[in-house]
Enzyme design. Structure first.
Site, PDB file in Angstrom:
ATOM      1  N   LYS C  81     -26.962 -55.838   5.905  1.00 32.34           N
ATOM      2  CA  LYS C  81     -25.812 -54.958   5.676  1.00 32.34           C
ATOM      3  C   LYS C  81     -25.294 -54.494   7.031  1.00 32.34           C
ATOM      4  CE  LYS C  81     -24.608 -50.896   2.803  1.00 32.34           C
ATOM      5  NZ  LYS C  81     -25.156 -49.906   1.834  1.00 32.34           N
ATOM      6  N   SER C 156     -22.574 -49.665  -2.458  1.00 31.67           N
ATOM      7  CA  SER C 156     -21.900 -50.076  -1.246  1.00 31.67           C
ATOM      8  C   SER C 156     -22.451 -51.362  -0.623  1.00 31.67           C
ATOM      9  CB  SER C 156     -22.001 -48.946  -0.218  1.00 31.67           C
ATOM     10  OG  SER C 156     -23.350 -48.724   0.140  1.00 31.67           O
ATOM     11  N   SER C 180     -26.782 -47.769  -4.116  1.00 34.51           N
ATOM     12  CA  SER C 180     -26.035 -48.785  -3.368  1.00 34.51           C
ATOM     13  C   SER C 180     -26.734 -50.125  -3.189  1.00 34.51           C
ATOM     14  CB  SER C 180     -25.653 -48.245  -1.988  1.00 34.51           C
ATOM     15  OG  SER C 180     -24.520 -47.414  -2.098  1.00 34.51           O
TER      16      SER C 180
END
Lengths: 511, 101, 499
Positions: C81, C156, C180
């Protein structure tokens, strides 16, 4: 403006101090492994943590916690077992995260005090009618010479991190006001800092000065900082307000900055007290503001007006676990607190019978105290008071003396083998060398003559020509011996031992 | 309890988030809507309940030894600095209009 | 053993490299090829790191040639990420604020994957600073759900889920502050685990909510996730993260243990909640039965304060976000708008232009909630409600090994379909209480929706530091489904051949 004494006759000054001390003797910063540095090129002792880089996390320095606990113990504070780090937010470029990691309502050390001994001229600053301590309870008892002891309460000592250093460019005298730009060096950012906050118990600039001086001695003794005011290792802000004599409430205070010497601390407070009195006596009111001391012009000027109190959005730092100090941890810190200056002073007086003034001076500085005690081991107990005298009055001016050298000089002086003036001369001669003072004294013929026969001849000669004085002696004027000793000294060219001359003269005169 | 446009402007000023007039209007209505969503926690009787600031409840006294570690070189430290000068990080006037806080 | 790389498990890749069936360099090239062929549509990546990947793969191959024992993830392609620092990459957090930010150091979680021999192929898209559940708030581009490109991948960590679901990488790391990892995993049909707070170091991962954030792996199998967790916890606690704990153990060892006699709790009221899609309800009932079929006792539990967790979460998360994002002022790094005579103005304008709308909203809300007038009313109250929610879970976990509940109330929705921030907040109801208390949670794909045909995830939550047991139960759920190892059909086998 009126003189301080006049102002303090009418107004009571209420003074509190906030003293920041950087723990310069630690190896690393508060929350990261960067070295604590002073003279390195800018931004060369930095890492993701102290630069506030995205994703970096703090981990507290255990030794810094030990240091603040020691500071708390040495200032009679209660060590708070459970406390937390908080984040204090305000946007300022010297803080890499735009918040400072500091402590919340509970600090590691709280509710302490230091007893101040105020004497000499400084004691005169405090008007007699104010003879009650800052807690409003304890009466202050003055000695015959006006000196007094007053307890100054310490609200708290908390742990926090230092900010980066800024260089302001384009303004006058490198100040931030008027600067066109500022340059930041994060080497100091994140250095461990302890902030001590006093209760507003101080009543005179002299007390404030003495508090700072005494705290400095204590922290020096603990070895937690180099305690240099000049280099900013210890930084002091003063809060001061005035109230009418006898009034209970507090007046509006101003905060003073740039007090980077003991003298500035005293003089800035004295100036500010007089300035506030003038404002108040003109019927105006004091504005709550931060003022900057200008030592060259001997005045304070406005830095920043505080209209509303700042809202720093304090909250417990989620990245740092609370502290829950164990008995064992606190006791380990207590064991590491060395003998503090006051206790040392009392011991010097009790063990060796030193005079208070000399004991205070020797006990104040840990290096001097340790040199003194090491040297005291080399001489007989009876010589130690002479050694103290030598240390306080003669050694201070020298650069590099060894303990045996100082011990030898003290012994020579105590034995009356040399005079005080000669002791100074000898110390200067051996300073920085490995020469033996005894050898120097002999070599240079400084040793006062102690040969009774040689001195006896001089005594006989002097008595023979001073018939008048001999008559006066026999007439009951014993003081005349002093004159005769002087005559003997002169006759010996200063090399005779005055004590021996005295003995021999009295012997002869009584025969 | 609702926040006025001025309240929101003051928060934006403090948080250093410059908002245009139109953004300020939108932000004000967002803030009031968001605060209204928080109502459930106002309905609790939480007197005497201890707050939980850290999820690992009994964790305490985490600290490190006072030992130096390798940090960043000057070059690494300055890589992302938009404005630097002679090894320093440069910023424009700190005091001045709108910056005196 | 040959074929498309996306058909291999993490362990199969590592074993194949170790056995010399294929080289790490071949695996890296296959992964990079899959990305080249698939990511134009999926758009999971912010950047690919071919040089780093080939260098790391080359090291693995050299180590093997020198006869050394290879580490457990040798040659396994991994992506991170884009809130995780890795030297040699930009770490953008999908924000204009950090568009050109170059990592000066490497996050511990990233380093541990590399130390285990994994090969870094790139950085993955996300909602800006992890604020969101769609990945649409990325300042650069959206990411598309590999199962239906018109739909969001969730967020996310949407890039992480989409890269795994499309078979571009074997495993990816995400971060989970309120769901997330788990929610995008559910929406993309992959396994996503949020370990217990403290299991994985947060050092080097750009913080959102410091007391809520936790890093975790996403993969196409429970086994792949467990293998990654082994690497993330190897070496014990991270001395750079004061909250990290020593959780090193072999999370693969007990995956296939029998779950007979285990107890799983369900909360019937949650399945009746408005907004829960009928096919999700059905999938959850099936999941219950599949666990029961393996001898798990299913009992009812209650988490009475769960409904308040959204409010408590938004207070805590916003306050911590305001604080954590204060450092982005354009002075030491990040977007700086030049030409301002005063710092305050420069900072205000830089932050106004550098941050997207949601990042500004969260910080504004946090700055208000921490103000002296709101602190006791909201912040302190929320932290006390947190204590009550924690107590609820403790009571529940005295009876059960894990709690079974949906991950998301619906399968993936279309881009732009839900635009009201408040509605998006409410969709997090099933995941966020887990972050508030710091427990472990995992989302496992259980089926394709009977109406939508989109993947549906079931969530298991376990008590703190019972991560290994949670994985065993997750594996039981997976075993009874037909979703294990699935790549989104449109992408399976497209490019990424291992010759």
């Amino acid at each position: 403006m009126k003189a301080l004494a006049e102002v303090l006759g009418k107004w009571e000054a209420v003074i509190g101090l906030e003293i920041h001390t950087e723990l310069t003797t630690l190896e690393t910063k508060m929350f990261c492994g960067c070295r604590i540095s002073r003279d390195d090129p800018p931004n060369t002792n930095v890492c993701p943590v102290c630069l506030g880089m995205p994703g970096a996390l703090p981990v507290p320095n255990r030794k810094a916690i030990e240091s603040i606990v020691m500071a708390g113990i040495a200032t009679n504070c209660e060590i708070m077992r459970r406390s937390m780090f908080y984040r204090k937010h305000y946007f300022y470029p010297d803080m890499a995260k735009n918040f400072q990691t500091t402590q919340g309502p509970v600090a590691f050390a709280m509710h302490g005090h230091l007893d101040l001994e105020v004497d000499g001229q400084g004691a005169g600053e405090r008007p007699v009618w104010e003879d009650v301590a800052g807690d409003g309870q304890k009466p202050i008892v003055r000695a015959d010479d006006g000196s007094y002891v007053v307890p100054i309460r310490i609200q708290r000592i908390h742990m926090e991190e230092d900010a980066a250093k800024m260089v302001h460019v384009g303004g006058s005298e490198g100040r931030i006001g008027g600067a066109r730009e500022s340059l930041l060096d994060y080497n100091r950012c994140g250095a461990p800092l302890i902030e001590l906050v006093t209760e507003p118990d101080l009543r005179t600039p002299e007390e404030a000065r003495l508090f700072m001086e005494q705290l400095r001695k204590v922290f020096c003794t603990l070895g937690i900082s180099d305690c240099s005011l000049e280099r900013g290792s210890m930084r002091c802000d003063g809060n001061v307000s005035l109230r009418r004599r006898g009034a209970a409430g507090l007046g509006t205070k101003t905060e003073l900055k740039n007090l980077n010497s003991l003298r500035s601390l005293h003089d800035a407070l004295a100036y500010e007290i007089c300035r506030q009195a003038e404002v108040l006596e003109a019927g105006d009111s004091v504005r709550q503001e931060t003022r900057h001391w200008e030592p060259s012009r001997r005045r304070t000027v406005v830095m920043r007006v505080k209209e509303v109190s700042d809202d720093y959005r304090f909250f417990p730092d989620p990245d740092l676990a609370p502290f829950d100090l164990s008995d064992e941890f606190v006791e380990r810190c207590r064991a590491r607190v060395p003998e503090l200056p006051d206790a040392k002073r009392d011991r010097y007086m009790a063990v060796w019978g030193l005079r208070r003034r000399e004991a205070v001076r020797l006990a104040a500085d840990p290096d001097i105290a340790s040199f003194f005690e090491g040297t005291a081991k080399l001489v007989e107990a009876a010589v130690v008071p002479t050694l103290a005298n030598v240390m306080v009055n003669l050694v201070a001016g020298c650069k590099d003396l060894t303990r045996p050298q100082v011990a030898a000089v003290a012994r020579l002086l105590a034995d009356d083998a040399i005079t005080f003036a000669q002791a100074r001369e000898v110390l200067e001669m051996v300073d920085g060398t490995d020469a033996d003072p005894e050898a120097i004294v002999d070599e240079r013929g400084l040793r006062q003559a102690t040969d009774v026969r040689a001195l006896g001849a001089i005594v006989d000669e002097v008595l023979a020509r001073c018939e008048d004085q001999v008559r006066q002696y026999h007439g009951g004027n014993r003081k005349v011996v002093g004159f005769l000793v002087g005559q003997c000294m002169r006759a010996s060219g200063g090399s005779g031992n005055p004590k021996l001359f005295n003995q021999l003269l009295v012997q002869r005169l009584e025969e | 309890m609702s926040l006025s446009r001025q309240d929101v402007a003051a928060i934006a000023d403090y948080a250093r988030i410059g908002l245009t007039d139109a953004e300020l209007d939108a932000m004000t209505s967002y803030m009031n809507d968001a605060i209204a969503l928080l109502d459930p926690i106002l309905e609790y009787d939480i007197a005497g309940v201890e707050p939980t600031y850290h999820p690992i409840g009994d964790l305490a006294n985490v600290a490190r030894d006072d030992a130096a570690a390798v940090g960043l070189s000057l070059q690494e430290a300055l890589t992302n600095v938009p404005d630097s000068q002679g090894g320093y990080v440069r910023v424009p006037a700190i005091l001045g209009e709108g910056g005196a806080s | 053993m040959t074929g498309a790389l996306d058909g291999f498990s993490v362990r199969q890749i590592a074993r194949g490299v170790a056995a010399g069936d294929f080289s790490a360099t071949e695996v890296a090239r296959a992964s990079l090829d899959a990305i080249a062929r698939r990511d134009g549509e999926v758009q999971a990546f912010q950047q690919t790191t071919e040089e780093l990947a080939l260098a790391a793969a080359g090291e693995v191959d050299a180590a093997r040639a020198a006869g050394k024992t290879l580490p457990p993830l040798a040659g396994v392609p991994v992506a991170f990420k884009d809130n995780m620092n890795l030297v040699g990459t930009r770490t953008t957090c999908a924000s204009r604020m950090l568009a050109s930010y170059e990592s000066a150091y490497t996050a511990t979680c990233v380093q541990r994957m590399l130390d285990a021999g994994a090969v870094p192929v790139g950085k993955l898209n996300m909602d800006e600073f992890a604020f969101g559940s769609t990945t649409d708030s990325s300042a650069f581009h959206s990411t598309n759900n590999p199962w239906d490109l018109t739909r969001v991948p969730g967020g996310s960590s949407g890039g992480s889920a989409a890269a795994v679901a499309s078979g571009e990488v074997a495993v990816a790391l995400g971060s989970d502050t309120g769901g997330s990892i788990r929610q995008p995993a559910a929406l993309c049909g992959v396994v996503g685990m949020k370990p217990t707070y403290g299991v994985v170091s947060r050092y080097g991962v750009v913080a959102f909510g410091s007391s809520l954030d936790q890093v975790g792996p996403l993969g196409r199998r429970v086994e792949d996730v467990a293998a990654a967790l082994n690497a993330l916890t190897a070496g014990g606690r991270d001395r750079h993260d004061a909250m990290s704990q020593d959780c090193a153990q072999d999370y693969l060892a007990h995956l296939d243990d029998s779950v007979e006699g285990r107890t799983v709790g369900v909360i019937p009221a949650l399945l009746e909640a408005a907004g829960l899609a009928a096919e999700v309800r059905t999938a959850m009932r099936d999941a219950e039965e599949r666990l029961a079929g393996q001898g798990v006792r299913v009992v009812e539990v209650d988490l009475p304060n769960m409904a308040s967790s959204i409010a408590a979460y938004y207070v805590i998360a916003s306050c911590e976000a305001f604080s954590n994002l204060a450092r982005f002022d354009g002075v030491r790094y990040g977007y700086q708008e030049p030409g301002h005579a005063t710092l305050a103005r420069q900072t205000s304008r830089s932050r106004a232009l550098g941050f997207g709308a949601e990042a500004k909203r969260r910080q504004m809300l946090g700055a208000y909630l921490l103000s002296s007038e709101a602190y006791d009313r909201y912040y302190l109250a929320a932290q006390k409600v947190r204590t009550l929610i924690t107590a609820d879970y403790r009571r529940a976990f005295a009876q059960v090994d894990a709690i079974l509940l949906p991950t998301s109330p619906t399968p993936a929705w279309r881009h732009g379909e839900i635009s009201d921030p408040a509605a998006l907040y409410l969709a997090d109801i099933y995941t966020i209480s887990n972050n508030i208390v710091g427990n472990c949670g995992i989302s496992v794909p259980v089926c394709l929706g009977s109406q939508s045909g989109l993947p549906i995830g079931a969530q298991l939550q376990g008590p703190a530091f019972a991560d290994a047991r949670l994985l065993t139960l997750a594996r039981a759920l997976e075993r009874a489904s037909d979703m294990e190892g699935r790549v989104a059909p449109a992408f399976a086998g497209r490019g990424g051949e291992l010759a």
